[in-house]
Design an enzyme around this catalytic site. Structure first.
Site, PDB file in Angstrom:
ATOM      1  N   ASN A 136       0.874  -1.170   0.000  1.00 29.49           N
ATOM      2  CA  ASN A 136       0.000   0.000   0.000  1.00 29.49           C
ATOM      3  C   ASN A 136       0.913   1.223   0.000  1.00 29.49           C
ATOM      4  O   ASN A 136       1.444   1.617   1.036  1.00 29.49           O
ATOM      5  CB  ASN A 136      -0.884  -0.046   1.258  1.00 29.49           C
ATOM      6  CG  ASN A 136      -1.830   1.131   1.346  1.00 29.49           C
ATOM      7  OD1 ASN A 136      -1.798   2.034   0.512  1.00 29.49           O
ATOM      8  ND2 ASN A 136      -2.665   1.128   2.360  1.00 29.49           N
ATOM      9  N   ARG A 174      -2.666  -2.066  -3.275  1.00 31.60           N
ATOM     10  CA  ARG A 174      -3.879  -1.305  -2.957  1.00 31.60           C
ATOM     11  C   ARG A 174      -3.869  -0.022  -3.788  1.00 31.60           C
ATOM     12  O   ARG A 174      -2.946   0.797  -3.673  1.00 31.60           O
ATOM     13  CB  ARG A 174      -3.907  -0.965  -1.477  1.00 31.60           C
ATOM     14  CG  ARG A 174      -5.153  -0.210  -1.134  1.00 31.60           C
ATOM     15  CD  ARG A 174      -5.147   0.261   0.271  1.00 31.60           C
ATOM     16  NE  ARG A 174      -6.421   0.900   0.555  1.00 31.60           N
ATOM     17  CZ  ARG A 174      -6.736   1.406   1.720  1.00 31.60           C
ATOM     18  NH1 ARG A 174      -5.898   1.347   2.708  1.00 31.60           N
ATOM     19  NH2 ARG A 174      -7.906   1.976   1.893  1.00 31.60           N
ATOM     20  N   HIS A 209     -13.155   3.044   0.562  1.00 31.95           N
ATOM     21  CA  HIS A 209     -13.192   1.992   1.597  1.00 31.95           C
ATOM     22  C   HIS A 209     -13.857   0.723   1.083  1.00 31.95           C
ATOM     23  O   HIS A 209     -14.349  -0.101   1.878  1.00 31.95           O
ATOM     24  CB  HIS A 209     -13.970   2.434   2.861  1.00 31.95           C
ATOM     25  CG  HIS A 209     -13.332   3.521   3.648  1.00 31.95           C
ATOM     26  ND1 HIS A 209     -14.045   4.532   4.248  1.00 31.95           N
ATOM     27  CD2 HIS A 209     -12.028   3.767   3.939  1.00 31.95           C
ATOM     28  CE1 HIS A 209     -13.222   5.337   4.886  1.00 31.95           C
ATOM     29  NE2 HIS A 209     -11.987   4.905   4.705  1.00 31.95           N
ATOM     30  N   ARG A 211     -11.986  15.670   8.476  1.00 33.20           N
ATOM     31  CA  ARG A 211     -12.794  16.099   7.325  1.00 33.20           C
ATOM     32  C   ARG A 211     -14.194  16.498   7.777  1.00 33.20           C
ATOM     33  O   ARG A 211     -14.789  15.838   8.628  1.00 33.20           O
ATOM     34  CB  ARG A 211     -12.924  14.967   6.296  1.00 33.20           C
ATOM     35  CG  ARG A 211     -11.628  14.572   5.636  1.00 33.20           C
ATOM     36  CD  ARG A 211     -11.906  13.657   4.442  1.00 33.20           C
ATOM     37  NE  ARG A 211     -10.677  13.066   3.950  1.00 33.20           N
ATOM     38  CZ  ARG A 211     -10.410  11.761   3.990  1.00 33.20           C
ATOM     39  NH1 ARG A 211     -11.287  10.903   4.470  1.00 33.20           N
ATOM     40  NH2 ARG A 211      -9.264  11.309   3.512  1.00 33.20           N
ATOM     41  N   GLU A 266      -8.363  -5.338   5.382  1.00 33.41           N
ATOM     42  CA  GLU A 266      -8.288  -5.047   3.945  1.00 33.41           C
ATOM     43  C   GLU A 266      -7.127  -5.802   3.298  1.00 33.41           C
ATOM     44  O   GLU A 266      -7.230  -6.274   2.178  1.00 33.41           O
ATOM     45  CB  GLU A 266      -8.124  -3.543   3.738  1.00 33.41           C
ATOM     46  CG  GLU A 266      -9.385  -2.778   4.086  1.00 33.41           C
ATOM     47  CD  GLU A 266      -9.122  -1.324   4.449  1.00 33.41           C
ATOM     48  OE1 GLU A 266      -8.639  -1.073   5.570  1.00 33.41           O
ATOM     49  OE2 GLU A 266      -9.393  -0.453   3.611  1.00 33.41           O
TER      50      GLU A 266
END
Ligand code: AMP
Length: 390
Positions: free
Chosen positions: A6, A84, A173, A234, A376
């Site tokens: 990743n 990823r 996601h 955020r 993941e």
């Protein structure tokens, strides 16, 4: 064994995973790349090692990863590499074997994710240089949401503009939502293809997905990960009219305003204390007004999103909590379930307190509310093994 990579703008996360069992032989992180503090850490057989990086580039980090794999005698057991990839654009709707044409198409998605895509592409290129004999597979964060119907994925702007500029709600996601949905089916003892699930991935970033019969039919993140829930830093949903208004008021250009909404807002901005949920829970317990308000706003927005996904699903068989907050915060889970009691959830307080630090379980004695640890990397390893074997 599968090597999962990743590659971010200043970090490379990596793991060597058995795709059948999910067992991890080695896991590590190279971080602060490009700075004098660049370093790399590994964990293998429970033993942690860390070192500074003399070559602070992504190439330097990959060299160190390969050296470590050789030293741990793992390199020869690796059969494929899974990458990823944050954005697959409109083109990629499933994990894909990387060849020259595919890499070119991934590059074409770069304008859609200017912060993440260049690092993802670099990661593929460097890993291919090091391990040219192995199949490399791209696993996209956006792919799971590819089937969200047009009425849910389009913005209500002129259709020709959406079409010409690939404007739609992509969602993110996806790998996590897909993984926990499959786990939920196992826990419920029912086929995934017969379930109406709402998955809440709540980490520093956060999104909710409505999953009908194994297919994502709506999700809260949009064209970028900024839309939807209140997150660590955020804002989530805001009125687009705020952009020019704040730009003028604060003397910022568009990039400056977007930066404000991505990096200084959310839990951090409202609490004026921290983006870390654990810290906010402690502060709220001690009466910190900003922390109390931030958590209240977080829970309210989350519960509203979850309730709204009964529309595309028609019913709810289970709600899933995952991600750092979803897996570890009995406090927030209780607040959300209590707000959603009208959907049939009934908080099981003991089960809620017990589902913590890696322990999964059903925390509702009514409609199921499942705490599931996301993985993941394992799903990336599974997809990679499957595609590499074809
Ligand atoms: P992630 O991005 O999935 O690693 O999640 C990070 C978030 O999980 C941070 O906001 C952490 O504060 C939160 N988190 C981790 N452990 C706990 C905990 N015990 N209680 C509340 N929040 C937690």
């Amino acid at each position: 064994m599968i090597l999962v990579i990743n590659c971010g703008s200043s970090s490379v996360k990596f793991a060597v995973i058995n795709p059948a069992s999910g067992e991890t032989s080695l896991v590590g992180l190279a971080e602060k790349l490009g700075s004098v503090d660049a370093c790399i850490s590994f964990k293998t057989n429970g033993v942690k090692t860390a070192a500074t990086l003399s070559d602070t580039t992504h190439t330097g980090a990959m060299n160190a990863v390969i050296a470590q794999l050789t030293q741990a005698d793992l390199l020869s057991s690796i059969r494929a590499v899974g990458h990823r990839i944050v954005h697959g654009g409109a083109h990629f709707h499933e994990s894909t074997l990387i060849n020259a044409a595919v890499l070119e198409q991934i590059k074409q998605c770069e304008p859609l994710a200017p912060l993440h895509a260049p690092a993802n592409i670099l990661g593929i290129q460097i890993a291919q240089q090091h391990l040219p004999q192995l199949p490399h597979v791209a696993v996209f964060d956006t792919a799971f949401h590819h089937n969200i119907p047009e009425h849910a994925h389009l913005y209500a702007i002129p259709k020709a503009i959406s079409a010409a500029h690939q404007v739609r709600r992509y969602g993110f996601h996806g790998t996590s939502h897909r993984f926990v949905a499959a786990q939920a089916a196992q826990m419920l003892g029912k086929p995934l293809t017969e379930l109406a699930l709402i998955s809440a991935h709540l980490g520093n970033g956060g999104s909710v997905a409505a999953i009908l019969n194994g297919v994502s039919v709506d999700t809260s993140m949009g064209f970028t990960p900024l839309e939807g829930l209140i997150m660590g830093t955020r804002s989530g949903d805001i009125d687009a009219g705020l952009l020019p208004y704040l730009g003028k008021a604060l003397n910022l250009d568009t990039t400056g305003v977007i930066d404000l909404l991505n990096k200084q807002s959310g839990l951090l901005g409202v609490s004026e204390l921290s983006n870390d949920c654990r810290e906010l829970e402690e502060a709220a317990a001690n009466g910190h007004a900003g922390a109390i308000l931030a958590l209240e706003m977080y829970v309210y927005r989350l519960a509203k999103y979850i309730a709204s996904y009964v529309v595309p699903l028609g019913r709810v068989d289970a709600l899933i909590f995952t991600g750092g907050i979803g897996e570890n915060s009995p406090f927030l889970r209780a607040k959300v379930l209590n707000l959603l009691a009208f959907l049939g959830f009934k908080l099981d307080d003991a089960a809620n307190q017990a589902a913590f630090r890696g322990k999964s379980g059903n925390i509702s004695s009514g409609v199921a509310a499942l705490v599931i640890n996301t993985d993941e990397e394992w799903l990336i390893a599974q997809d990679t093994a499957l595609i590499a074997a074809q």
